[in-house]
Design an enzyme around this catalytic site. Sequence first.
Site, PDB file in Angstrom:
ATOM      1  N   HIS A 148      31.348  97.145  15.912  1.00 17.74           N
ATOM      2  CA  HIS A 148      31.148  96.140  14.634  1.00 17.74           C
ATOM      3  C   HIS A 148      29.781  96.069  14.140  1.00 17.74           C
ATOM      4  O   HIS A 148      28.922  96.180  14.871  1.00 17.74           O
ATOM      5  CB  HIS A 148      31.436  94.807  15.203  1.00 17.74           C
ATOM      6  CG  HIS A 148      32.728  94.625  15.478  1.00 17.74           C
ATOM      7  ND1 HIS A 148      33.902  93.980  14.842  1.00 17.74           N
ATOM      8  CD2 HIS A 148      33.215  94.877  16.760  1.00 17.74           C
ATOM      9  CE1 HIS A 148      34.960  93.946  15.516  1.00 17.74           C
ATOM     10  NE2 HIS A 148      34.653  94.560  16.776  1.00 17.74           N
TER      11      HIS A 148
ATOM     12  N   HIS B 185      35.150 101.242  19.171  1.00 16.44           N
ATOM     13  CA  HIS B 185      34.646 100.631  17.653  1.00 16.44           C
ATOM     14  C   HIS B 185      33.376 100.036  17.913  1.00 16.44           C
ATOM     15  O   HIS B 185      33.294  99.273  19.042  1.00 16.44           O
ATOM     16  CB  HIS B 185      35.504 100.140  16.632  1.00 16.44           C
ATOM     17  CG  HIS B 185      36.156  98.835  17.285  1.00 16.44           C
ATOM     18  ND1 HIS B 185      37.173  99.229  17.998  1.00 16.44           N
ATOM     19  CD2 HIS B 185      36.204  97.695  17.091  1.00 16.44           C
ATOM     20  CE1 HIS B 185      37.712  97.799  18.301  1.00 16.44           C
ATOM     21  NE2 HIS B 185      36.958  96.708  17.902  1.00 16.44           N
TER      22      HIS B 185
HETATM   23  P1  5GP Z   1      37.924  94.054  18.348  1.00 23.00           P
HETATM   24  O1  5GP Z   1      38.852  92.881  18.260  1.00 23.00           O
HETATM   25  O2  5GP Z   1      38.880  95.109  18.972  1.00 23.00           O
HETATM   26  O3  5GP Z   1      36.424  94.285  18.730  1.00 23.00           O
HETATM   27  O4  5GP Z   1      37.896  94.415  16.693  1.00 23.00           O
HETATM   28  C1  5GP Z   1      38.830  94.721  15.880  1.00 23.00           C
HETATM   29  C2  5GP Z   1      38.465  94.570  14.495  1.00 23.00           C
HETATM   30  O5  5GP Z   1      39.401  95.406  13.750  1.00 23.00           O
HETATM   31  C3  5GP Z   1      38.765  93.278  14.080  1.00 23.00           C
HETATM   32  O6  5GP Z   1      37.664  92.558  13.733  1.00 23.00           O
HETATM   33  C4  5GP Z   1      39.901  93.153  13.147  1.00 23.00           C
HETATM   34  O7  5GP Z   1      39.643  92.260  12.133  1.00 23.00           O
HETATM   35  C5  5GP Z   1      39.707  94.422  12.660  1.00 23.00           C
HETATM   36  N1  5GP Z   1      40.914  95.288  12.335  1.00 23.00           N
HETATM   37  C6  5GP Z   1      42.395  95.016  12.839  1.00 23.00           C
HETATM   38  N2  5GP Z   1      43.325  95.773  12.277  1.00 23.00           N
HETATM   39  C7  5GP Z   1      42.601  96.201  10.978  1.00 23.00           C
HETATM   40  C8  5GP Z   1      43.268  97.098   9.991  1.00 23.00           C
HETATM   41  O8  5GP Z   1      44.234  97.378   9.748  1.00 23.00           O
HETATM   42  N3  5GP Z   1      41.998  97.233   8.899  1.00 23.00           N
HETATM   43  C9  5GP Z   1      40.667  97.334   9.330  1.00 23.00           C
HETATM   44  N4  5GP Z   1      39.999  97.590   8.212  1.00 23.00           N
HETATM   45  N5  5GP Z   1      40.397  96.442  10.160  1.00 23.00           N
HETATM   46  C10 5GP Z   1      41.172  95.817  11.176  1.00 23.00           C
END
Ligand code: 5GP
Length: 137
Positions: free
Chosen positions: A103, A101
């Site tokens: 951001h 993903h």
């Molecule tokens: P990472 O830490 O992997 O770069 O980003 C994961 C992102 O996913 C985090 O910013 C977190 O807030 C978001 N996230 C985790 N679980 C969920 C969810 O169930 N729904 C949504 N909409 N975002 C989520």
Amino acid sequence: MSDPNCIFCNILTGDVPATVVDEDDRTIAFMDIAPATRGHALVIPRVHAPDLLSVDSEDLAAVAIASKRLAARAKERLGADGVNLLNSCGAAAWQTVFHFHVHVIPRYRDDPLRLPWVPGAGDPDEIAAAAQELARG
Ligand code: 5GP
Ligand code: ZN
């Protein structure tokens, strides 16, 4: 295609609710549940891939294009002064959800986010040594 244990795959199937703000043939975008700033969204490919190094190149391109679309909307519609695109690849790089993903983080002049490193002069020899390992050939 889809991993039943992956939270983002479950958003794609509709089993986990999410606030979807954009979609196309290869991607969807939805609001981050714990936003860094107002309007923080995530863009993902429809096909499950754990991270940047495993995602299909055409999916990666589609995610980049969708991220640009959302960045433009953040400026036009939310009044963002700037935008950060962020991808974390691997737990050491802060990745917590292992479905690739990007951001899309709208930035506002007065927002509280700060660079996670302190810019400072690097050691030229060390920069050159790393460059030698990274360079093609
Ligand atoms: P990472 O830490 O992997 O770069 O980003 C994961 C992102 O996913 C985090 O910013 C977190 O807030 C978001 N996230 C985790 N679980 C969920 C969810 O169930 N729904 C949504 N909409 N975002 C989520
Ligand atoms: Zn997934």
